[in-house]
Motif scaffolding. Structure first.
Motif, PDB file in Angstrom:
ATOM      1  N   ALA A  11      41.316  28.275  38.382  1.00  0.00           N
ATOM      2  CA  ALA A  11      41.351  29.714  38.102  1.00  0.00           C
ATOM      3  C   ALA A  11      39.975  30.353  38.147  1.00  0.00           C
ATOM      4  N   GLY A  12      38.916  29.538  38.108  1.00  0.00           N
ATOM      5  CA  GLY A  12      37.555  30.060  38.012  1.00  0.00           C
ATOM      6  C   GLY A  12      36.976  30.504  39.333  1.00  0.00           C
ATOM      7  N   GLU A  13      37.705  31.308  40.064  1.00  0.00           N
ATOM      8  CA  GLU A  13      37.243  31.845  41.349  1.00  0.00           C
ATOM      9  C   GLU A  13      37.939  33.200  41.515  1.00  0.00           C
ATOM     10  N   LYS A  14      37.220  34.204  41.988  1.00  0.00           N
ATOM     11  CA  LYS A  14      37.721  35.574  41.962  1.00  0.00           C
ATOM     12  C   LYS A  14      39.054  35.747  42.675  1.00  0.00           C
ATOM     13  N   THR A  15      39.149  35.235  43.901  1.00  0.00           N
ATOM     14  CA  THR A  15      40.394  35.421  44.646  1.00  0.00           C
ATOM     15  C   THR A  15      41.565  34.750  43.943  1.00  0.00           C
ATOM     16  N   ARG A  16      41.342  33.540  43.420  1.00  0.00           N
ATOM     17  CA  ARG A  16      42.443  32.830  42.757  1.00  0.00           C
ATOM     18  C   ARG A  16      42.857  33.540  41.467  1.00  0.00           C
ATOM     19  N   LEU A  17      41.907  34.145  40.780  1.00  0.00           N
ATOM     20  CA  LEU A  17      42.260  34.906  39.582  1.00  0.00           C
ATOM     21  C   LEU A  17      43.059  36.152  39.972  1.00  0.00           C
ATOM     22  N   ARG A  18      42.690  36.773  41.087  1.00  0.00           N
ATOM     23  CA  ARG A  18      43.468  37.919  41.591  1.00  0.00           C
ATOM     24  C   ARG A  18      44.888  37.489  41.942  1.00  0.00           C
ATOM     25  N   ILE A  19      45.029  36.309  42.545  1.00  0.00           N
ATOM     26  CA  ILE A  19      46.361  35.802  42.898  1.00  0.00           C
ATOM     27  C   ILE A  19      47.205  35.582  41.637  1.00  0.00           C
ATOM     28  N   LEU A  20      46.587  34.993  40.619  1.00  0.00           N
ATOM     29  CA  LEU A  20      47.319  34.786  39.365  1.00  0.00           C
ATOM     30  C   LEU A  20      47.805  36.116  38.797  1.00  0.00           C
ATOM     31  N   SER A  21      46.939  37.110  38.800  1.00  0.00           N
ATOM     32  CA  SER A  21      47.310  38.418  38.269  1.00  0.00           C
ATOM     33  C   SER A  21      48.452  39.032  39.065  1.00  0.00           C
ATOM     34  N   LEU A  22      48.402  38.920  40.389  1.00  0.00           N
ATOM     35  CA  LEU A  22      49.464  39.471  41.237  1.00  0.00           C
ATOM     36  C   LEU A  22      50.790  38.758  40.999  1.00  0.00           C
ATOM     37  N   CYS A  23      50.743  37.430  40.891  1.00  0.00           N
ATOM     38  CA  CYS A  23      51.980  36.660  40.693  1.00  0.00           C
ATOM     39  C   CYS A  23      52.575  36.882  39.309  1.00  0.00           C
ATOM     40  N   ALA A  24      51.787  37.434  38.392  1.00  0.00           N
ATOM     41  CA  ALA A  24      52.337  37.782  37.089  1.00  0.00           C
ATOM     42  C   ALA A  24      53.250  38.998  37.173  1.00  0.00           C
ATOM     43  N   HIS A  25      53.200  39.704  38.316  1.00  0.00           N
ATOM     44  CA  HIS A  25      54.018  40.901  38.481  1.00  0.00           C
ATOM     45  C   HIS A  25      55.230  40.657  39.375  1.00  0.00           C
ATOM     46  N   ILE A  95      45.151  35.973  32.443  1.00  0.00           N
ATOM     47  CA  ILE A  95      45.604  37.269  32.974  1.00  0.00           C
ATOM     48  C   ILE A  95      45.490  38.349  31.906  1.00  0.00           C
ATOM     49  N   ASP A  96      45.814  38.004  30.674  1.00  0.00           N
ATOM     50  CA  ASP A  96      45.725  38.978  29.579  1.00  0.00           C
ATOM     51  C   ASP A  96      44.296  39.439  29.335  1.00  0.00           C
ATOM     52  N   LEU A  97      43.319  38.613  29.721  1.00  0.00           N
ATOM     53  CA  LEU A  97      41.920  38.956  29.499  1.00  0.00           C
ATOM     54  C   LEU A  97      41.375  39.947  30.531  1.00  0.00           C
ATOM     55  N   ILE A  98      42.084  40.148  31.645  1.00  0.00           N
ATOM     56  CA  ILE A  98      41.618  41.074  32.677  1.00  0.00           C
ATOM     57  C   ILE A  98      41.833  42.504  32.188  1.00  0.00           C
ATOM     58  N   PRO A  99      40.802  43.332  32.146  1.00  0.00           N
ATOM     59  CA  PRO A  99      40.958  44.724  31.692  1.00  0.00           C
ATOM     60  C   PRO A  99      41.928  45.489  32.588  1.00  0.00           C
ATOM     61  N   GLU A 100      42.758  46.328  31.989  1.00  0.00           N
ATOM     62  CA  GLU A 100      43.738  47.083  32.763  1.00  0.00           C
ATOM     63  C   GLU A 100      43.082  48.017  33.766  1.00  0.00           C
ATOM     64  N   ASN A 101      41.886  48.494  33.451  1.00  0.00           N
ATOM     65  CA  ASN A 101      41.215  49.442  34.346  1.00  0.00           C
ATOM     66  C   ASN A 101      40.243  48.772  35.316  1.00  0.00           C
ATOM     67  N   ASP A 102      40.319  47.440  35.418  1.00  0.00           N
ATOM     68  CA  ASP A 102      39.468  46.733  36.380  1.00  0.00           C
ATOM     69  C   ASP A 102      39.749  47.262  37.783  1.00  0.00           C
ATOM     70  N   GLU A 103      38.698  47.692  38.501  1.00  0.00           N
ATOM     71  CA  GLU A 103      38.880  48.364  39.783  1.00  0.00           C
ATOM     72  C   GLU A 103      39.599  47.494  40.808  1.00  0.00           C
ATOM     73  N   THR A 104      39.219  46.221  40.863  1.00  0.00           N
ATOM     74  CA  THR A 104      39.863  45.318  41.823  1.00  0.00           C
ATOM     75  C   THR A 104      41.338  45.160  41.517  1.00  0.00           C
ATOM     76  N   GLN A 105      41.668  44.977  40.244  1.00  0.00           N
ATOM     77  CA  GLN A 105      43.067  44.797  39.878  1.00  0.00           C
ATOM     78  C   GLN A 105      43.879  46.068  40.134  1.00  0.00           C
ATOM     79  N   VAL A 106      43.312  47.213  39.825  1.00  0.00           N
ATOM     80  CA  VAL A 106      44.022  48.482  40.064  1.00  0.00           C
ATOM     81  C   VAL A 106      44.359  48.630  41.542  1.00  0.00           C
ATOM     82  N   LEU A 107      43.411  48.292  42.421  1.00  0.00           N
ATOM     83  CA  LEU A 107      43.644  48.394  43.868  1.00  0.00           C
ATOM     84  C   LEU A 107      44.683  47.363  44.311  1.00  0.00           C
ATOM     85  N   ASP A 108      44.576  46.142  43.797  1.00  0.00           N
ATOM     86  CA  ASP A 108      45.549  45.099  44.144  1.00  0.00           C
ATOM     87  C   ASP A 108      46.972  45.526  43.763  1.00  0.00           C
TER      88      ASP A 108
END
Length: 333
Positions: A11-25, A95-108
């Protein structure tokens, strides 16, 4: 400890953390993720392989497509899929630790909504093409809202952790029981219906529910996997209803229950000729015989009178121990 370290490393890599966040949805394919992430398919596939091996994601094959979602834990805390229960919990914590207003996550998530909108259009097209046929059948029996209420009452007569809905169709049963179960899986042989069901689950934000492509005669689950199984308007399409009941019983854990919703015997030959029904309803003796062959203890059936079609709810329980346990039911007129 090694398992946790593997999960943290994966999980300690940006793209993989983004993937985890996306798959949570919701469940996503490699193609979905490449569109959101803007990366090549081979690169995304490598990230996914590492996340699956670490027990953070689980993968299942559906024809030519592989679907990915967050790993889940079972009743006993064990992982459902590859990896370990602690890493399933780790994924959710990160995933819970990622801020809701994180720019990358909002765009994803904005790009993910575009994909879900496309799914919605596909589902709507299929539903419109088939809605007339389904509406004709629904008009022949009791108010569907009464069937839904009776199904909830029978299924939830005792607490349910993990539910399997066989022949899930549009995912209606999953939507009905979702507020009262920890997890639910629907299976269907029709990929078009699975597209409809996925859209409905996404729209209702039911992330603890999922659907799978599977054959009701050969379920892709181990023995004693679920504490409740439902067959909602499925058996009348089956060539061998007894075999379907036995396969459903195989995946029931001790004390679990099987609930069947279908028609009582009727004379509507048009359902056989024009709607692909294999059987003109079932009587209590036939259903109870299938239950007993599957070593299930029948409960009192529920009858919802309609004209010309009467809807039945049959339920049976799997013995909690060596002695057969019977759970008393009640009839509803």
């Amino acid at each position: 400890m090694e398992q946790i370290l593997q999960g943290m490393k994966a999980a300690g890599e940006k793209t993989r953390l983004r993937i985890l966040s996306l798959c949570a949805h919701g469940e996503l394919t490699v193609s979905d993720l490449t569109r959101v992430l803007g990366q090549s398919q081979p690169r995304v596939s490598r990230h996914l392989r590492l996340l699956v091996e670490a027990g953070l994601l689980e993968r299942h094959q559906e024809g030519n497509w592989a679907w990915y979602r967050l790993a889940e834990t079972g009743n006993d805390g064990s992982i459902i899929g590859h990896g370990g229960a602690r890493n399933a919990e780790l994924a959710r914590h990160l995933i819970d630790l990622i801020p809701e207003n994180d720019e990358t996550q909002v765009l994803d998530l904005s790009r993910l909504e575009d994909i879900k909108d496309e799914r919605a259009r596909v589902a709507a097209d299929y539903f419109r093409a088939n809605a007339a046929s389904w509406s004709k059948v629904r008009a022949l029996h009791v108010d569907p809202a009464k069937v839904d209420a009776a199904l909830r009452e029978v299924v939830l007569r005792q607490p349910v952790e993990n539910l399997l809905d066989i022949g899930t169709g549009t995912g209606r049963v999953l939507e009905l029981v979702a507020p009262d179960v920890s997890s639910a899986i629907g299976v269907d042989l029709s990929r078009e219906m699975l597209a409809v069901a996925r859209h409905n689950l996404d729209k209702a934000d039911l992330r603890h529910c999922q659907v799978r492509h599977a054959d009701m005669y050969q379920l892709p689950f181990p023995r004693k996997r679920f504490d409740a199984v439902t067959l909602h308007m499925v058996l009348h399409y089956s060539e061998d209803p007894g075999q379907v009941v036995s396969e459903a019983a195989r995946v029931l854990e001790p004390g679990g229950r099987l609930v069947i919703v279908d028609f009582a015997p009727h004379g509507m030959t048009t359902l056989l000729d024009q709607h692909a029904h294999r059987w003109p309803g079932f009587d209590d003796d036939d259903v109870n015989r299938w239950f007993r062959v599957a070593k299930l203890s029948p409960e009192m059936p529920v009858r919802l009178h309609g004209d010309p079609l009467t809807v039945m709810l049959w339920a049976a329980s799997c013995a909690a121990n060596d002695s057969t346990q019977k759970i008393e039911g009640r009839a509803v007129s």
